[in-house]
Write an enzyme that holds these catalytic residues in place. Structure first.
Site, PDB file in Angstrom:
ATOM      1  N   ARG B  73       0.782  -1.241   0.000  1.00  0.00           N
ATOM      2  CA  ARG B  73       0.000   0.000   0.000  1.00  0.00           C
ATOM      3  C   ARG B  73       0.808   1.283   0.000  1.00  0.00           C
ATOM      4  NH1 ARG B  73      -1.957  -1.028   6.186  1.00  0.00           N
ATOM      5  NH2 ARG B  73       0.178  -1.417   6.708  1.00  0.00           N
ATOM      6  N   GLY B 113       3.584  -6.382  -8.664  1.00  0.00           N
ATOM      7  CA  GLY B 113       2.398  -6.570  -9.476  1.00  0.00           C
ATOM      8  C   GLY B 113       2.026  -5.274 -10.184  1.00  0.00           C
ATOM      9  N   SER B 116       2.704  -1.944  -8.123  1.00  0.00           N
ATOM     10  CA  SER B 116       4.105  -1.558  -7.969  1.00  0.00           C
ATOM     11  C   SER B 116       4.718  -1.169  -9.306  1.00  0.00           C
ATOM     12  CB  SER B 116       4.910  -2.718  -7.364  1.00  0.00           C
ATOM     13  OG  SER B 116       4.375  -3.096  -6.119  1.00  0.00           O
ATOM     14  N   ASP B 138      -1.769 -14.486  -9.439  1.00  0.00           N
ATOM     15  CA  ASP B 138      -2.983 -14.684 -10.232  1.00  0.00           C
ATOM     16  C   ASP B 138      -2.728 -14.868 -11.721  1.00  0.00           C
ATOM     17  OD1 ASP B 138      -4.540 -14.434  -7.952  1.00  0.00           O
ATOM     18  OD2 ASP B 138      -4.690 -12.264  -8.148  1.00  0.00           O
ATOM     19  N   ARG B 173     -20.034 -36.891  -1.113  1.00  0.00           N
ATOM     20  CA  ARG B 173     -20.341 -35.505  -0.819  1.00  0.00           C
ATOM     21  C   ARG B 173     -19.886 -34.574  -1.938  1.00  0.00           C
ATOM     22  NH1 ARG B 173     -18.012 -34.607   5.051  1.00  0.00           N
ATOM     23  NH2 ARG B 173     -19.892 -35.180   6.173  1.00  0.00           N
ATOM     24  N   MET B 180      -7.914 -18.386  -5.126  1.00  0.00           N
ATOM     25  CA  MET B 180      -7.696 -16.989  -5.473  1.00  0.00           C
ATOM     26  C   MET B 180      -8.019 -16.712  -6.937  1.00  0.00           C
ATOM     27  SD  MET B 180      -4.425 -15.666  -3.299  1.00  0.00           S
ATOM     28  CE  MET B 180      -4.690 -15.231  -1.559  1.00  0.00           C
ATOM     29  N   ARG B 286      -0.275 -18.188  -1.234  1.00  0.00           N
ATOM     30  CA  ARG B 286       0.808 -17.219  -1.411  1.00  0.00           C
ATOM     31  C   ARG B 286       2.126 -17.689  -0.798  1.00  0.00           C
ATOM     32  NH1 ARG B 286      -0.412 -12.747  -3.599  1.00  0.00           N
ATOM     33  NH2 ARG B 286      -2.521 -11.885  -3.584  1.00  0.00           N
TER      34      ARG B 286
END
Lengths: 359, 359, 359, 359
Positions: B73, B113, B116, B138, B173, B180, B286
């Site tokens: 951030r 990413g 940045s 991702d 089941r 992600m 991650r």
């Protein structure tokens, strides 16, 4: 003895197939045939049996799950018809006895947790020749030192902690991992120590979150701007309630997703002002190839159960005590929860390391 | 060139350490010193640098995370002081330039990413000698065929699917795994195919849950009483909205725990009447040691970035195209989301296998 | 007590770092400083010490090896100068005592196998305040139920067996795996049972290869055209000799590569006419991240050693007995080899499964 | 097309089952039945076929090996009767064609290495409708960018290097790992870079061991008293010969155990005076669950082969080029060895890192 039946009941657990393989192989050496019961007591009620020979158990040792299938709700003494929650329960125990007789099975090996073993005990009291094998991920059965599957669940949780560590450290974050253990903190304690947790919260020790927050902040002051918190699903605050509610209905339960892990995360963020993330391991802990330790334990349980049958030790459960597999009366084994005692050596080791237990 | 700086920005990603090691080793062969910037652009703003020599990068290749730390951030062009959300953002870009100059760093390698890299581009436009290295779990950056860390995340999700499989099958089941991928379904698609999923839901293909329920019921009619469903966190129903909301505040977000996985579970239980369970993998994706594929890719990016610096290719990002590492203009690389195209070969393979995509 | 020293001696073993971390963390709670000795007794002789604080042991729990280094040949009572095999050995034990005194270390925790613990005992007899911690991959120390590192070695061998299984089955081949265990067959037995071996050959049971060949051929007749054979490096034929010779010289030993695994392969091919392949696991068994079980055991040993120091129980070794860590006299612990007894429960389980043991 | 046959030939390779599953699932969508040929061309000669339906391929995706079995010596055009080495070879190709016709198979998918694909090409020339799928651990087929199984073998070797690293470092030792690759160094190069090797020796670059010894000693002088050496089994000294000899006879070959790894160890010990240890990975590289990358690639090959059949592209092999699966003529695919070119980007990256390649 010429033919026996075997069933797997209750929740999934790594090592069930290893037990089945050991039962079939050990029985074969005595010329005993094995018949498998499908889906726990459901198959016993409905006579849904399959022969289990060498070929059927070949290659299953490393596989998670159970080739027989399992359920955790079909009680022959109060059977709701498999059709869900609404039917009026009826006693189908006579069907079980008759089906086993028709199949030619002279005895039953029941692999299951507390619930399945209680049913096995009821059948033993009706005269069925039964041997129990304890099964629970949670390791919370009193009569045995350790259950198979537990070490695999601990390993799964420890590997998750290894993964969370690097992210926690890189991001200077508090990472919270919620693991299984509604009534006992074995998985949380063992995985937490093995995975290098800084805080471990278990049902046996109601936690004071202010102490936890203080520990996290103390670490930050010492330059460790991250912490790893392991929370058993049954952990609860001092004076508080468990936030896990029952999953009886078999319906997906979104509230479960907002269980104790989420609560600790919320409260800890408020108290510390530090960012955190929650991971809920859930059913990953029940799956996967059993670790070597569990394959050995499961194999030993399987061979010991066949020995017990051979020797007529009906109504017993095989159990690990120290290095030995012993036999305990089923009536002594069920309904006795084994929680982490405050003198547990791993718990004491955790305290020696300075791990915060919340008390 | 005698000295360069390197920083890691954005979310954690397996392979960051492998890139740092490659940069230091490749730079050393040209006699170039490397200085590391702590915690992404935060360290650049505050002049928090450390020398990075052979000893510092020894043994870090297999480790997850980044030895430099990272944040997602701190934007030097709108810096809120690291103190949270409340401060008035100020432009600290001049501090970055001055700090680099004082440290003697003639150029900057920015590993990050989209966020940045956008900042890196702004600095390039101010005249800083910058090379970018793409980083995202991702795999949703347009200018490169694949990003390091992606294959590790796919592997983590695939291993989770392997574990869920045995339980799904033993318990008959439906098991749901949320992975992600807020804007692109790469992890869900690749892990789903590699993990043998029966249903894969991705943001690129709004899903019709009735079709999904029909597929699950069809399997049950064919004797497969279990199904495995993989859901990307950004998947959404036809005509519906994404249920993931932003995590801007950096506060734990219990609602996230009731994200798309829980929604699909609820809706699917209603439509099929079959029991299911949800697992949300979260940050496990991650972390961890990068797989061999990502170690190779990360290493190649690192050495290629040093070559680019040496050749004065400033303002570019290194990228994988086919088997080659190429250079693309930073301005062409950022702000371009790479979603799964409907003609993607893995998507077509998924359809050939009969995997239900919800459309 | 204000300061202690710790050293790791002998062959590499997963969990050494976990012990060191536990020692440092547990000592810290009593305000005891820890100094690390480099490379086993070599560092003690030469006064090569490093301080070990919280920062030094942070993050080492999951890592194989030892951050202190180790050797398995420097005996202070007969020191050959570290320069190889030729120097005349001299007694440097006084240097060790003086160096520890100069460093301010009031006691020594020695983590090692039989060789290092014997040296520790000699120092105890000279008055040094010593606590031993048992370490051996092979699990062949008499005074303790299990050593850390053993379970990891078993896991490495079991994972190799899992890999060999698919190839054996696909190719209808006999696969032979040689594992560690020169004097005791613990790794072979445990990994063999956990990995589904058909034949297990250990030093304790001299083998009759004709029986083994017969077992392999019997399987083939029953349609199982493959077999998995695990051989401990110290296994030997009935009436024969061990084919492993010493590696004293520290030189690579190509004959070792033609050890017992190769011999069994040759002889078995002759007797059965069936194709086979040999794999020698070698040092892979000494490396890698310790499994959860070993991390817990190593951690417990480390904290227990600090407790023993605190309570003045010098001259003892901490040991696992049942679920408890106890203290045994060093003099009772060394020079006593623990072989697999013929009544070992895992051995009996192996026989129940029908695994051929060669007798 | 209503029915096709599929066979797996040559050495074992992770991903074979993933291909079979994809073929069956993709064929089913077109209503095409699949029949499996047992043990490669042996089953084709002898008419040993099994139906392959959904149930047969359920759950096989994660498993190593091939459910069909395989051999690497039965050539229908020169068949020695499966009975070993002595029989006079006869042409049984007509039997293959007849058996396929009797079984109703209109086409054949042959999954194999260079040997099996050459046979497939001969059948194509006789008019059989054939599609090839490339399979080799070694990645040395010219017509395709990558073969399935290769990435798994690289991962197995990289994980071994991770384990050896800690022991090398703790013991200040040179550790040597011999990996597969008789004619091409792909596994050695990729695993070496991913596993942090200091020296990599491959067949394409004859090595000067004095250079290698110098590199190892230089590291020792810089304080790195350990080195990791990866050797492909086909590596050879400058002006020397390959020391791997043929394994044609199918007999265990103890000399193989004294292959290039042992030679490098001996010679390196002499030149450096430093202790070392050798590990020969052997068949571990052919086994195990395929990694996600290989599962995806294998799945894509399987679905693409069915598409090729549907579109009548007989006589072709499916191949990976860039991100796409393309079709190449079988005649262009076989007999063309793909060695590591001196301009290979991973090789160049290895040089940038300062890895010693022996030249």
């Amino acid at each position: 003895m010429r033919k026996i039946a075997v069933l797997t009941g209750g929740g999934d657990c790594p090592g069930l197939n290893a037990v089945l393989r050991a039962v079939v192989k050990a029985a074969d050496r005595y010329g005993i045939e094995v018949v498998g019961v499908k889906d726990g007591f459901r198959g016993a009620i409905e006579g849904d049996f399959v022969p289990l020979g060498f070929g059927d158990v070949s290659g299953i040792l490393p596989r998670g799950g159970t080739i027989l299938g399992t359920t955790n709700r079909d009680n022959p003494f109060a059977y709701a018809g498999g059709g869900g929650d609404k039917a009026e329960p009826v006693d189908r125990s006579r069907d079980v006895l008759r089906n086993l007789e028709v199949a030619g099975a002279e005895a039953l090996i029941a692999i299951g947790g507390d619930g399945s073993l209680k049913i096995a005990l009821e059948f033993a009291e009706l005269g069925l020749q039964v041997i129990g094998i304890p099964k629970t991920i949670d390791n919370d059965l009193m009569a045995t030192d350790q259950t198979f599957g537990f070490q695999t669940a601990v390993t799964t949780a420890q590997e998750a902690l290894d993964k969370l560590h690097s992210t926690a450290e890189s991001h200077h974050r508090v990472m919270i991992l919620e693991v299984m253990g509604r009534y006992a903190g074995w998985i949380a304690l063992y995985a937490g120590v093995a995975g290098g947790a800084d805080v471990i919260l278990i049902p046996e020790i109601p936690y004071d979150l202010e102490r936890v927050a203080e520990a996290v902040k103390r670490r930050a002051r010492q330059g460790k701007k991250f912490s790893i918190v392991v929370v058993a699903e049954g952990a609860k605050p001092l004076g508080g309630e468990m936030v896990v509610e029952s999953r009886v209905s078999g319906r997906p339960d979104p509230l479960k997703l907002g269980g104790i892990g989420a609560k600790v995360a919320r409260d800890l963020a408020t108290l510390t002002g530090m960012e955190n993330r929650v991971t809920v391991l859930g059913h990953l802990q029940r799956g996967g190839s059993p670790v070597a330790y569990d394959r050995l334990l499961a194999t030993r349980y399987g061979t010991a159960a066949v020995e017990a049958l051979r020797e007529g030790a009906f109504g017993t459960m095989v159990a690990l005590q120290g290095r030995d597999i012993v036999r305990v009366a089923l009536s002594d084994a069920v309904d006795k929860l084994k929680q982490v005692p405050l003198t547990d050596p791993v718990l004491l080791a955790a305290r020696s390391l300075g791990i915060e237990m919340g008390d």
